[in-house]
Design an enzyme around this catalytic site. Structure first.
Site, mmCIF file in Angstrom:
data_model
loop_
_atom_site.group_PDB
_atom_site.id
_atom_site.type_symbol
_atom_site.label_atom_id
_atom_site.label_comp_id
_atom_site.label_asym_id
_atom_site.label_seq_id
_atom_site.Cartn_x
_atom_site.Cartn_y
_atom_site.Cartn_z
ATOM 1 N N ASP A 210 -1.273 -8.572 0.553
ATOM 2 C CA ASP A 210 0.005 -8.529 -0.168
ATOM 3 C C ASP A 210 0.486 -9.942 -0.485
ATOM 4 O O ASP A 210 0.930 -10.232 -1.604
ATOM 5 C CB ASP A 210 1.089 -7.832 0.674
ATOM 6 C CG ASP A 210 0.853 -6.339 0.846
ATOM 7 O OD1 ASP A 210 -0.316 -5.920 0.814
ATOM 8 O OD2 ASP A 210 1.826 -5.597 1.030
ATOM 9 N N GLY B 129 0.827 -1.200 0.000
ATOM 10 C CA GLY B 129 0.000 0.000 0.000
ATOM 11 C C GLY B 129 0.858 1.246 0.000
ATOM 12 O O GLY B 129 1.979 1.242 0.516
ATOM 13 N N SER B 130 0.345 2.329 -0.583
ATOM 14 C CA SER B 130 1.028 3.617 -0.487
ATOM 15 C C SER B 130 0.800 4.196 0.909
ATOM 16 O O SER B 130 0.041 3.654 1.704
ATOM 17 C CB SER B 130 0.504 4.569 -1.561
ATOM 18 O OG SER B 130 0.877 4.105 -2.846
ATOM 19 N N GLY B 131 1.492 5.291 1.203
ATOM 20 C CA GLY B 131 1.373 5.927 2.506
ATOM 21 C C GLY B 131 2.519 5.586 3.437
ATOM 22 O O GLY B 131 2.554 6.068 4.568
ATOM 23 N N HIS B 132 3.465 4.753 2.948
ATOM 24 C CA HIS B 132 4.636 4.377 3.753
ATOM 25 C C HIS B 132 5.915 4.987 3.188
ATOM 26 O O HIS B 132 7.011 4.537 3.504
ATOM 27 C CB HIS B 132 4.796 2.856 3.778
ATOM 28 C CG HIS B 132 3.586 2.114 4.236
ATOM 29 N ND1 HIS B 132 3.052 2.300 5.485
ATOM 30 C CD2 HIS B 132 2.791 1.204 3.608
ATOM 31 C CE1 HIS B 132 1.979 1.501 5.614
ATOM 32 N NE2 HIS B 132 1.800 0.840 4.488
ATOM 33 N N HIS C 25 -0.305 0.405 9.685
ATOM 34 C CA HIS C 25 -1.586 0.907 9.191
ATOM 35 C C HIS C 25 -2.476 1.320 10.358
ATOM 36 O O HIS C 25 -3.691 1.400 10.232
ATOM 37 C CB HIS C 25 -2.311 -0.151 8.369
ATOM 38 C CG HIS C 25 -1.442 -0.806 7.362
ATOM 39 N ND1 HIS C 25 -0.796 -1.992 7.598
ATOM 40 C CD2 HIS C 25 -1.080 -0.407 6.122
ATOM 41 C CE1 HIS C 25 -0.072 -2.317 6.540
ATOM 42 N NE2 HIS C 25 -0.219 -1.366 5.623
#
Lengths: 332, 332
Positions: free
Chosen positions: A109, A53-56, A218
């Site tokens: 994932d 996921g993006s945001g990391h 998350h």
């Protein structure tokens, strides 16, 4: 929600457009989204692919480049990328020596990377996958069976990238990745929650006088919610848990990775590092390499994580090897 | 106040202890506090010294090293360092070719660096000082007569550091620093305030639906307080103001520096960079170098600043020269 964005649905796409404009060493593809080294595929070299996921950020897109990842697959924020992204990335970096998938242990994932590996194999590409599960905080979690994959992912991407650059075989690179995971332990904590653009409100609620020990990247629940405390006590708890888990022993040499969750000032990470050195000194564990900064983040979450990796000569040499990415760079 | 610290009075000292433990290429001194390259003084090289209040990390301590600063003097958070810090740093990096002081335009910093320069000269060290005042947001400010010094400071430290490494004279390095300042313009904005450890409460109040355009790096008021808006409009206003001020013209080549204020996720900075490229494309201004990340921060403030530096061959070559600091590194 206070963010420097336009339409929440366009954040990932627009950030990738910015990435493409900023970094001529990268090629960015859209629909499906993936980022590859501009010189991919490198003939005769194992391709290293990761994603999530993006945001990391900077993980994973900021780690694509010479000496680290060949490709990254960014999902929407905190959402697994899809098998077609992973398949296209795998094909794009396949230089005839096989492709390694580095997969953080989150159910989506793992499932999607498995499907992509099968599709890649069906197209004649040799694929190995290694799942990273270094987070000692909890056994099962909101999106995970078993331990979550966190900070060791950054280290595994650097170290396998260096080995692949030196033309190690797929079997060797996969074995190395497992070793890095086996010898790493991590744990995090949060002072604040974060807000995903699509939700527009905090992922979880945390009181003004509270913190979450053992947080996931998350915002998944950790071990316990506690009253705020001085850094010394927080780091004693986190480092103690990590040290006891491997266990790290007197005489061990380690890489100490103090990671910011995104909203934590660098000055605080150095306070944390100072506490960590005192604890490791007391145990006779020697820090011979370190990494201090915000490398695997949770949007604007305030907090930190600590990862310890037990080093040997092989790992130290691979760590010191040149790397040229937007997120991590030395030697070139 | 939610911070990873112990006693608020000890934050700067403990972060410096962490810095000393983390980076063997540096020597950290206490009482007075300053950080120098471990190999200082470099004989025959101009020494470059900067400093200012802490809370803006990695600036300045993270920029000490080969190809950038020889020394940094960290004050308490958002508080000018004292002349004795600056004097000791100046003496420590004096290798016989003189010392340049790079001073952000804040009244306390300017006054104290002037005093330190006089003291240094009294001890036989040739000292030049250049004041950075690149912030186009406001003319006078809370702690400043004239324009404030912000993002151009990072660029000036890199570029003068490279020139000094190539054994430019003190007069040449000072002239270069003035040129970088003259050809740079910056402006910032904030989505949130920040909290200094000693105050324990927000430096200023900002409504849930408000932002401050033209913010200073200590939370000083900017041009206007507005309702939240999409990134496109925010960046259009900020970039437009910067472009019009130099002015930057069609055909100019620039270094575009998109800076995070400390609490802004990297993914948002890439959204900002994407907006900036569209605006500059429209004006015929070409970005030939960029820097994207949180380099001159305001603790955990959410927001960004943009700096544009008009480049020429000399500046481009100096930008590309090797640098080895904890905050900025390439080529070594």
């Amino acid at each position: 929600m206070k963010k420097l964005i336009n339409n929440p649905d366009d954040v990932v796409r627009e950030a990738l457009q910015g990435t493409a404009a900023a970094h001529p060493d990268l090629k960015v593809f859209f629909d499906p989204h993936y980022i590859v080294r501009a010189d991919a595929p490198v003939q005769g070299k194992v391709g290293i692919v990761s994603g999530g996921g993006s945001g990391h950020e900077p993980m994973h897109g900021g780690f694509v480049g010479m000496g680290m990842l060949d490709a990254a697959c960014p999902g929407e924020v905190f959402t697994s990328p899809t098998p077609d992204q992973m398949l296209e990335a795998t094909k794009a970096v396949s230089g005839g020596a096989g492709v390694l998938h580095i997969v953080k242990n989150y159910t989506g994932d793992v499932m999607n990377f498995e499907m992509a590996a099968d599709l890649g194999k069906a197209e004649g590409i040799e694929v190995e996958a290694v799942v990273i599960d270094d987070d000692v905080a909890v056994q099962d979690s909101l999106y995970t069976a078993g331990r979550r994959g966190v900070g060791a992912t950054v280290l595994a991407e650097k170290l396998t990238g260096a080995a692949a650059e030196a033309k190690a075989t797929l079997a060797e690179v996969a074995e190395l990745c497992k070793k890095v995971n086996d010898q790493s332990r991590s744990m995090g904590m949060a002072l604040t929650s974060c807000v995903t653009p699509s939700a527009g409100k905090p992922t979880f609620e945390l009181g003004d006088d509270e913190m979450e020990i053992g947080i996931g990247i998350h915002g998944e629940p950790g071990r316990e919610r506690k009253k705020l405390a001085p850094a010394s006590g927080i780091i004693e708890q986190i480092a103690g848990t990590i040290i006891g888990d491997l266990p790290f022993k007197q005489g061990d040499e380690v890489l100490a990775f103090v990671n910011g969750m995104g909203g934590t000032p660098l000055i605080e990470l150095y306070v944390v590092y100072n506490e960590l050195t005192k604890i490791l000194d007391g145990k006779g564990v020697k820090i011979t390499r370190n990494l201090i900064g915000s490398y695997i983040t949770s949007l604007e979450m305030a907090g930190c994580s600590i990862t310890l990796l037990k080093l040997d000569d092989e790992l130290t040499k691979l760590w010191d090897a040149p790397v040229k990415t937007s997120g991590l760079r030395w030697g070139v």
